[in-house]
Write a protein that holds these residues in place. Sequence first.
Motif, mmCIF file in Angstrom:
data_model
loop_
_atom_site.group_PDB
_atom_site.id
_atom_site.type_symbol
_atom_site.label_atom_id
_atom_site.label_comp_id
_atom_site.label_asym_id
_atom_site.label_seq_id
_atom_site.Cartn_x
_atom_site.Cartn_y
_atom_site.Cartn_z
ATOM 1 N N ASP A 71 -19.948 9.264 -51.651
ATOM 2 C CA ASP A 71 -20.549 8.720 -52.872
ATOM 3 C C ASP A 71 -21.244 9.884 -53.587
ATOM 4 O O ASP A 71 -22.150 10.497 -53.033
ATOM 5 N N ARG A 106 -16.613 7.986 -56.341
ATOM 6 C CA ARG A 106 -16.506 7.806 -54.895
ATOM 7 C C ARG A 106 -15.155 8.341 -54.445
ATOM 8 O O ARG A 106 -14.114 7.930 -54.971
ATOM 9 N N ARG A 146 -30.886 5.104 -40.511
ATOM 10 C CA ARG A 146 -30.995 4.031 -41.502
ATOM 11 C C ARG A 146 -30.829 2.696 -40.800
ATOM 12 O O ARG A 146 -30.241 2.632 -39.716
ATOM 13 N N GLU A 199 -28.786 0.327 -41.574
ATOM 14 C CA GLU A 199 -27.343 0.034 -41.492
ATOM 15 C C GLU A 199 -26.612 1.197 -40.830
ATOM 16 O O GLU A 199 -26.951 2.352 -41.093
ATOM 17 N N HIS A 225 -23.732 4.028 -40.558
ATOM 18 C CA HIS A 225 -23.214 4.778 -41.722
ATOM 19 C C HIS A 225 -21.776 4.443 -42.075
ATOM 20 O O HIS A 225 -21.346 4.635 -43.214
ATOM 21 N N TYR A 244 -23.224 10.756 -48.638
ATOM 22 C CA TYR A 244 -23.788 10.722 -49.987
ATOM 23 C C TYR A 244 -24.068 12.145 -50.443
ATOM 24 O O TYR A 244 -24.591 12.956 -49.680
ATOM 25 N N TYR A 282 -27.676 10.131 -39.756
ATOM 26 C CA TYR A 282 -27.227 11.009 -40.845
ATOM 27 C C TYR A 282 -27.840 12.394 -40.676
ATOM 28 O O TYR A 282 -28.993 12.517 -40.241
ATOM 29 N N PHE A 298 -33.262 9.447 -53.558
ATOM 30 C CA PHE A 298 -31.908 8.893 -53.624
ATOM 31 C C PHE A 298 -31.789 7.752 -54.627
ATOM 32 O O PHE A 298 -30.681 7.259 -54.871
ATOM 33 N N ARG A 327 -28.941 4.767 -54.966
ATOM 34 C CA ARG A 327 -27.657 5.014 -54.296
ATOM 35 C C ARG A 327 -27.660 4.566 -52.842
ATOM 36 O O ARG A 327 -26.644 4.143 -52.309
ATOM 37 N N THR A 328 -28.795 4.720 -52.157
ATOM 38 C CA THR A 328 -28.878 4.263 -50.767
ATOM 39 C C THR A 328 -30.339 4.081 -50.404
ATOM 40 O O THR A 328 -31.232 4.561 -51.103
ATOM 41 N N HIS A 329 -30.585 3.341 -49.335
ATOM 42 C CA HIS A 329 -31.980 3.017 -48.969
ATOM 43 C C HIS A 329 -31.999 2.602 -47.500
ATOM 44 O O HIS A 329 -30.992 2.700 -46.803
#
Length: 385
Positions: free
Chosen positions: A79, A90, A189, A191, A193, A198, A216, A246, A249-251
């Motif tokens: 991403d 992407r 994170r 979730e 990966h 990213y 990550y 970020f 885009r992601t969290h």
Amino acid sequence: MLPDVVIVGAGPVGATLALGLADSDVAVTVLDARAKGETARGERSLALSHGARLILERRGVWGVLAEQADAVTAITDIDISQAGGFGMTRLCAADHDLPALGYVVSYRALQAALDAALARSGIEVRHGVTATAVGGTSAYAAIDVAGAGADVITARLAAVADGTGAAVAGVARQRHDYGQVALIARIWREEPHAGLAYERFTPEGPVALLPEGDHYGLVWTATASRAEQLLALDDASFLAALAQHFGNRTHGFIRVADRRTFALALEFARTTVGPRCVVLGNAAQALHPVAGQGFNLGLRDAAELAQIVVDTPRDSIGDAAMLARYARSRRTDRWAGIAFTHGLVSVFGSDLPFLRWPRGLALTLLDALPGARRAFTRAVMFGLR
Ligand SMILES: Cc1cc2nc3c(=O)[nH]c(=O)nc-3n(C[C@H](O)[C@H](O)[C@H](O)COP(=O)(O)OP(=O)(O)OC[C@H]3O[C@@H](n4cnc5c(N)ncnc54)[C@H](O)[C@@H]3O)c2cc1C
């Protein structure tokens, strides 16, 4: 017997070159300053392209590496976005009918797999031996060594893959300091990966999250003073700053470990060949990590040099014509890799507002034109020739 080729440095690039010569009748000696079983560098994550995987497969190293838990993580999607401007894209492996766009590989695990392959190959590797000077005449290379059995070793060709090119007299180097550092860390994170990386371009510089095992690998470009501040933050505050960086885009960052920094510079040899001598890998070019190109260029240097040495009659190994052939064959890929990486840092790492629009346009076009996206992805995976 006098070696045909002495390889200075059995890091990933030197070892790959040596393995490429293993099944030929070329006599090879490899020197490495590190003791047997040691790794030269602290642990780091190498970004490997699909093309680099193919090189390691041919050397019989990839299978061994991939069998180890968490030594290799596939990147299936990337991403790409920019902060404070429009445009995102992407890149997907599925668009190329490939299992992955690239891989994140542990430096230590790769070095161990290469060391084991070298031991199996029967190639002479002298550990604990440091090359202090590499020079010679038009007839032979002379390598001064310190350590066990200090001596001068002569050979038809000295191939220097020592990571810096420091021992080579007569190869002029150029350095561009980006005035920035890379803060690297491991990030978890909520979730998993799922192979998604990213890359975000921000006014501070690029920031990337690379999938790696159960977490990550973070590479956050910043000025030295900003990086100092980030290092000083407690974990919760650091994760909050990362989430803000970020944007949308992601969290969901929950844990950080092993924060450290290193200075970012572009350093390259103006010419990679000299009398009876060639520099390759990081000794030839050390790039900004923004595009994950440096290590892959080094592996392509090693693969090409091995092929040219094997194809050259023994008496001509290391002569001016062979070295000119090598330099010619690597010219486009090498300069394109350097220019591509440096250009990306200059255009996408700048905070000049007038660049936001063209940057957004570039990302939007990349996203909208499958042909352009495929060409871009292919260049990142296999290099530019
Ligand atoms: C601080 C730092 C962080 C990095 N982080 C990343 C990253 O996160 N991701 C990424 O993809 N790339 C990263 N890189 C780049 C990556 O490490 C290189 O692309 C890769 O290591 C190049 O391999 P090489 O074999 O050319 O050199 P090296 O890995 O440096 O290996 C050189 C070898 O030569 C030996 N040697 C050195 N001097 C001598 C001598 N005089 N005589 C004999 N032997 C010698 C050493 O012992 C070593 O085994 C980073 C580089 C640096 C400097």
